[in-house]
Design a protein around this motif. Structure first.
Motif, PDB file in Angstrom:
ATOM      1  N   SER A  40       1.037  -1.386  -0.025  1.00 43.06           N
ATOM      2  CA  SER A  40       0.139   0.449   0.535  1.00 43.06           C
ATOM      3  C   SER A  40       1.111   1.213  -0.007  1.00 43.06           C
ATOM      4  CB  SER A  40      -0.905  -0.055   1.205  1.00 43.06           C
ATOM      5  OG  SER A  40      -1.448   0.977   1.722  1.00 43.06           O
ATOM      6  N   SER A  41       0.828   2.524  -1.025  1.00 40.50           N
ATOM      7  CA  SER A  41       1.600   3.204  -0.729  1.00 40.50           C
ATOM      8  C   SER A  41       0.460   4.771  -0.157  1.00 40.50           C
ATOM      9  CB  SER A  41       1.606   3.927  -2.477  1.00 40.50           C
ATOM     10  OG  SER A  41       0.202   4.220  -3.372  1.00 40.50           O
ATOM     11  N   ALA A  42      -0.675   4.519   0.374  1.00 35.87           N
ATOM     12  CA  ALA A  42      -1.343   5.283   1.160  1.00 35.87           C
ATOM     13  C   ALA A  42      -0.524   5.432   2.534  1.00 35.87           C
ATOM     14  CB  ALA A  42      -3.073   4.764   0.384  1.00 35.87           C
ATOM     15  N   LEU A  43      -0.188   4.376   2.662  1.00 36.67           N
ATOM     16  CA  LEU A  43       0.174   4.049   4.544  1.00 36.67           C
ATOM     17  C   LEU A  43       1.567   5.076   4.480  1.00 36.67           C
ATOM     18  CD1 LEU A  43       0.569   0.498   4.687  1.00 36.67           C
ATOM     19  CD2 LEU A  43      -1.317   1.911   5.725  1.00 36.67           C
ATOM     20  N   ALA A  51       3.474 -12.039   5.245  1.00 34.54           N
ATOM     21  CA  ALA A  51       2.784 -11.849   5.729  1.00 34.54           C
ATOM     22  C   ALA A  51       1.683 -11.233   4.674  1.00 34.54           C
ATOM     23  CB  ALA A  51       2.827 -11.675   7.116  1.00 34.54           C
ATOM     24  N   LYS A  52       0.275 -12.200   5.181  1.00 31.74           N
ATOM     25  CA  LYS A  52      -0.903 -11.484   4.693  1.00 31.74           C
ATOM     26  C   LYS A  52      -0.645 -10.459   5.326  1.00 31.74           C
ATOM     27  CE  LYS A  52      -2.581 -15.748   3.033  1.00 31.74           C
ATOM     28  NZ  LYS A  52      -2.751 -16.628   2.741  1.00 31.74           N
ATOM     29  N   VAL A  53      -1.358  -9.823   4.171  1.00 34.29           N
ATOM     30  CA  VAL A  53      -1.477  -7.769   5.129  1.00 34.29           C
ATOM     31  C   VAL A  53      -2.950  -7.222   4.712  1.00 34.29           C
ATOM     32  CG1 VAL A  53      -0.289  -5.286   4.833  1.00 34.29           C
ATOM     33  CG2 VAL A  53       1.052  -6.942   4.038  1.00 34.29           C
ATOM     34  N   LYS A  54      -3.191  -6.185   6.044  1.00 39.79           N
ATOM     35  CA  LYS A  54      -4.680  -6.144   5.651  1.00 39.79           C
ATOM     36  C   LYS A  54      -5.110  -4.948   6.445  1.00 39.79           C
ATOM     37  CE  LYS A  54      -9.424  -6.272   6.746  1.00 39.79           C
ATOM     38  NZ  LYS A  54      -9.976  -5.657   8.666  1.00 39.79           N
ATOM     39  N   ALA A  55      -4.819  -3.861   5.463  1.00 43.50           N
ATOM     40  CA  ALA A  55      -5.128  -2.397   6.236  1.00 43.50           C
ATOM     41  C   ALA A  55      -6.009  -1.698   6.783  1.00 43.50           C
ATOM     42  CB  ALA A  55      -4.505  -1.773   5.094  1.00 43.50           C
ATOM     43  N   ASN A  62     -12.138   4.787   1.763  1.00 45.49           N
ATOM     44  CA  ASN A  62     -11.774   4.487   1.896  1.00 45.49           C
ATOM     45  C   ASN A  62     -10.499   4.934   1.944  1.00 45.49           C
ATOM     46  OD1 ASN A  62     -13.296   2.476   0.663  1.00 45.49           O
ATOM     47  ND2 ASN A  62     -13.414   3.936  -1.317  1.00 45.49           N
ATOM     48  N   ILE A  63      -9.981   5.591   2.761  1.00 40.92           N
ATOM     49  CA  ILE A  63      -8.680   6.131   2.983  1.00 40.92           C
ATOM     50  C   ILE A  63      -8.013   5.162   4.584  1.00 40.92           C
ATOM     51  CG2 ILE A  63      -8.291   8.485   2.195  1.00 40.92           C
ATOM     52  CD1 ILE A  63      -9.166   9.195   4.585  1.00 40.92           C
ATOM     53  N   THR A  64      -6.441   4.604   4.706  1.00 43.44           N
ATOM     54  CA  THR A  64      -6.745   4.230   5.871  1.00 43.44           C
ATOM     55  C   THR A  64      -6.258   4.418   6.752  1.00 43.44           C
ATOM     56  OG1 THR A  64      -5.019   2.452   6.048  1.00 43.44           O
ATOM     57  CG2 THR A  64      -3.835   4.091   5.074  1.00 43.44           C
ATOM     58  N   ASN A  65      -6.085   4.433   8.269  1.00 38.15           N
ATOM     59  CA  ASN A  65      -5.947   5.240   9.134  1.00 38.15           C
ATOM     60  C   ASN A  65      -4.002   4.124   9.799  1.00 38.15           C
ATOM     61  OD1 ASN A  65      -5.737   2.887  10.592  1.00 38.15           O
ATOM     62  ND2 ASN A  65      -7.805   3.159  11.540  1.00 38.15           N
ATOM     63  N   GLY A  66      -3.558   4.543   8.378  1.00 35.32           N
ATOM     64  CA  GLY A  66      -2.262   3.540   9.323  1.00 35.32           C
ATOM     65  C   GLY A  66      -2.292   2.620   9.994  1.00 35.32           C
ATOM     66  N   TYR A  80      -0.167  -7.628  15.077  1.00 35.87           N
ATOM     67  CA  TYR A  80      -1.481  -6.319  14.777  1.00 35.87           C
ATOM     68  C   TYR A  80      -0.372  -4.982  14.945  1.00 35.87           C
ATOM     69  CZ  TYR A  80      -5.170  -9.707  16.191  1.00 35.87           C
ATOM     70  OH  TYR A  80      -6.322 -10.437  15.796  1.00 35.87           O
ATOM     71  N   CYS A  81      -0.611  -3.811  14.274  1.00 36.72           N
ATOM     72  CA  CYS A  81       0.426  -2.906  13.832  1.00 36.72           C
ATOM     73  C   CYS A  81      -0.497  -1.441  13.943  1.00 36.72           C
ATOM     74  CB  CYS A  81       1.056  -2.985  12.532  1.00 36.72           C
ATOM     75  SG  CYS A  81       1.989  -4.019  12.969  1.00 36.72           S
ATOM     76  N   SER A  82      -0.012  -0.870  15.191  1.00 36.59           N
ATOM     77  CA  SER A  82      -0.765   0.555  14.620  1.00 36.59           C
ATOM     78  C   SER A  82      -0.441   1.970  14.739  1.00 36.59           C
ATOM     79  CB  SER A  82      -1.861   0.591  16.973  1.00 36.59           C
ATOM     80  OG  SER A  82      -0.643   0.695  17.315  1.00 36.59           O
ATOM     81  N   TYR A  83      -0.300   3.410  14.125  1.00 37.35           N
ATOM     82  CA  TYR A  83      -0.361   3.765  14.094  1.00 37.35           C
ATOM     83  C   TYR A  83      -0.844   5.209  14.214  1.00 37.35           C
ATOM     84  CZ  TYR A  83       1.812   7.829  11.176  1.00 37.35           C
ATOM     85  OH  TYR A  83       2.625   9.493  10.117  1.00 37.35           O
ATOM     86  N   LEU A  84       0.257   6.325  14.969  1.00 44.05           N
ATOM     87  CA  LEU A  84       0.127   7.197  15.415  1.00 44.05           C
ATOM     88  C   LEU A  84       0.993   8.206  15.328  1.00 44.05           C
ATOM     89  CD1 LEU A  84      -2.168   8.918  17.871  1.00 44.05           C
ATOM     90  CD2 LEU A  84      -0.454   8.232  19.569  1.00 44.05           C
TER      91      LEU A  84
END
Length: 186
Positions: A40-43, A51-55, A62-66, A80-84
Motif C-alpha cells: 500500500s502506497s497510502a500508508l 505475511a498476508k497484509v490487511k490495512a 477508503n483511506i487508511t488510518n495507518g 497487530y500494528c498501530s500508527y499514531l
C-alpha cells in the motif's frame, strides 16, 4: 518346570497397564520467508513483509488510518500494528504506554529489550522479547522521535505453550526484525 515359570512371568508382565502417552504437538517447520514491499502506497511508512497484509480503513472512507494486521495463517499467528501521529507529551505517553503494555503480560518469565536506531531513515525503536507462556511474546515500537509512532504486537490464535512453539516464535522474531530493519517513513 522352567518353561512354566517363564510363561507365568511373561503373562503377568503383559497384564500390566501403561498410561497413554500425552498428546503431542505437530512438527512445525516454517518455510523460508519471501519478502516483498508493503503493498500500500497510502500508508505513511513502508517495510518489507512476508505475511498476508490487511490495512484497516477509516469508517465510511477508503483511506487508511495507518493500522495494519499481518496474518501468518500457517502459524496461526497475527501481528497487530498501530500508527499514531503525536507530538511532545502525547508521543512520550504513547512510548510509555507501549512499554507498560509489554511488561503487563501475564506469565512472563523474562523480558529482553533490544534497541534499534537507523538515523539515516529517522527510525528509532525497541523490540521486546517476552519469555514464558504469555499472550504476546514479541512486541515492538518505532518512532521518528518527533511526531510518528508505530507499534506492533504478535498474538497467537491459541493458548501458547512457549516451549512447544519455540520454533515458530523464533521464525516470527526473525521476520519482525526484518520488518524493523527495512522500515522507512514516507
Amino acid at each position: 518346570m522352567g518353561a512354566g515359570i517363564g510363561t507365568c512371568l511373561l503373562v503377568s508382565a503383559c497384564t500390566e497397564s501403561y498410561p497413554p502417552k500425552p498428546r503431542g504437538y505437530f512438527r512445525i517447520e516454517p518455510e523460508q520467508a519471501i519478502y516483498r514491499p508493503l503493498p500500500s502506497s497510502a500508508l505513511p511508512y513502508t517495510f518489507e513483509v512476508s505475511a498476508k497484509v490487511k490495512a484497516d480503513t477509516l469508517p465510511g472512507r477508503n483511506i487508511t488510518n495507518g493500522w495494519l494486521t499481518l496474518h501468518y495463517p500457517e502459524m496461526n499467528a497475527t501481528l497487530y500494528c498501530s500508527y499514531l501521529q503525536a507530538r511532545g507529551k502525547a508521543l512520550d505517553d504513547a512510548l510509555s504506554d507501549s512499554r507498560r503494555l509489554a511488561l503487563k503480560q501475564q506469565a512472563i518469565e523474562d523480558i529482553q529489550e533490544k534497541s534499534y536506531q537507523h538515523p539515516q531513515n529517522q527510525v528509532y525503536g525497541s523490540l521486546y522479547l517476552l519469555k514464558g507462556d504469555c499472550a504476546s511474546p514479541i512486541q515492538f515500537v518505532l518512532t521518528d522521535s518527533v511526531s510518528r509512532f508505530f507499534r506492533g504486537a504478535l498474538y497467537y490464535n491459541f493458548t501458547p505453550k512457549a516451549d512447544s512453539i519455540a520454533p515458530v516464535t523464533d521464525y516470527l522474531r526473525k521476520d519482525i526484525i526484518h520488518l524493523i530493519e527495512t522500515f522507512h517513513w514516507r
